[in-house]
Design a protein around this motif. Sequence first.
Motif, PDB file in Angstrom:
ATOM      1  N   ILE A 183      42.383  23.135  39.421  1.00 23.38           N
ATOM      2  CA  ILE A 183      41.689  21.895  39.724  1.00 23.38           C
ATOM      3  C   ILE A 183      41.798  20.902  38.580  1.00 23.38           C
ATOM      4  O   ILE A 183      41.749  19.700  38.783  1.00 23.38           O
ATOM      5  N   GLN A 184      41.980  21.399  37.355  1.00 26.04           N
ATOM      6  CA  GLN A 184      42.063  20.476  36.239  1.00 26.04           C
ATOM      7  C   GLN A 184      43.475  19.930  36.067  1.00 26.04           C
ATOM      8  O   GLN A 184      43.727  19.115  35.203  1.00 26.04           O
TER       9      GLN A 184
ATOM     10  N   THR B 149      31.425  17.936  34.416  1.00 25.49           N
ATOM     11  CA  THR B 149      32.749  18.500  34.139  1.00 25.49           C
ATOM     12  C   THR B 149      33.609  18.407  35.395  1.00 25.49           C
ATOM     13  O   THR B 149      33.247  18.930  36.446  1.00 25.49           O
ATOM     14  N   ALA B 150      34.725  17.721  35.296  1.00 28.94           N
ATOM     15  CA  ALA B 150      35.575  17.468  36.459  1.00 28.94           C
ATOM     16  C   ALA B 150      36.778  16.652  36.017  1.00 28.94           C
ATOM     17  O   ALA B 150      36.873  16.221  34.875  1.00 28.94           O
ATOM     18  N   MET B 151      37.668  16.454  36.978  1.00 25.66           N
ATOM     19  CA  MET B 151      38.731  15.456  36.808  1.00 25.66           C
ATOM     20  C   MET B 151      38.191  14.118  37.298  1.00 25.66           C
ATOM     21  O   MET B 151      37.525  14.051  38.328  1.00 25.66           O
TER      22      MET B 151
ATOM     23  N   SER C 254      40.742  14.798  32.521  1.00 25.30           N
ATOM     24  CA  SER C 254      39.964  16.026  32.644  1.00 25.30           C
ATOM     25  C   SER C 254      38.824  15.989  31.638  1.00 25.30           C
ATOM     26  O   SER C 254      39.057  16.010  30.428  1.00 25.30           O
ATOM     27  N   LEU C 255      37.612  15.924  32.128  1.00 24.64           N
ATOM     28  CA  LEU C 255      36.440  15.852  31.253  1.00 24.64           C
ATOM     29  C   LEU C 255      35.714  17.193  31.238  1.00 24.64           C
ATOM     30  O   LEU C 255      35.417  17.756  32.289  1.00 24.64           O
ATOM     31  N   THR C 256      35.451  17.663  30.039  1.00 25.59           N
ATOM     32  CA  THR C 256      34.672  18.887  29.860  1.00 25.59           C
ATOM     33  C   THR C 256      33.392  18.553  29.107  1.00 25.59           C
ATOM     34  O   THR C 256      33.456  17.956  28.028  1.00 25.59           O
TER      35      THR C 256
END
Lengths: 115, 113
Positions: free
Chosen positions: A100-101, B87-89, B108-110
């Motif tokens: 998904i990333q 957390t996601a794109m 892409s965020l974490t």
Amino acid sequence: GAGVSQSPSNKVTEKGKDVELRCDPISGHTALYWYRQSLGQGLEFLIYFQGNSAPDKSGLPSDRFSAERTGGSVSTLTIQRTQQEDSAVYLCASSPIGRIQETQYFGPGTRLLVL
Amino acid sequence: AQTVTQSQPEMSVQEAETVTLSCTYDTSENNYYLFWYKQPPSRQMILVIRQEAYKQQNATENRFSVNFQKAAKSFSLKISDSQLGDTAMYFCAFMMSGNQFYFGTGTSLTVIP
């Protein structure tokens, strides 16, 4: 071409007719996604293919919608007995691996209008 | 041709902190819409925020706000008080009249606890 391509770019059909939308992903990309964008709405996930695994069909809105991916490459989304509420832009995306990333590369979409 | 560029493939932020995701676009159109979408592991694309190009006021949705600079063709997303669920794109998208969409490649965020 180097990107994801979709055809046709526009499709006008009459209510009750079947339509087929095509997606050519980037060569070598194992994951392929179909989304629907209705006017004023966010993107809606429809179906996901990853390699030779069984597709994730959890987003298909009804049994009138189906999709297949032949040879792990080209995909066709079929809508049977189209309804006016099916009018939307249908987007295809592909990515190299399918996590998904991972970056998804989107096609330009097919704009479907059901009269 | 219309293009959307997200120059940050990956970003991270501490929980409760603020993070800004950048997006630039190129178009000769004057009337268009800009969006930020979030794609969590569920894969469902979620509309986060939308901005009409004719509006000068920056859009805000709870903890999410944008900095829209039309002349600079910049559309950054600010997330305040970051939460683990963020957390996601994140995809920046551009739409002209007629519903033709152009998307960036995503960030892409974490969010780190």
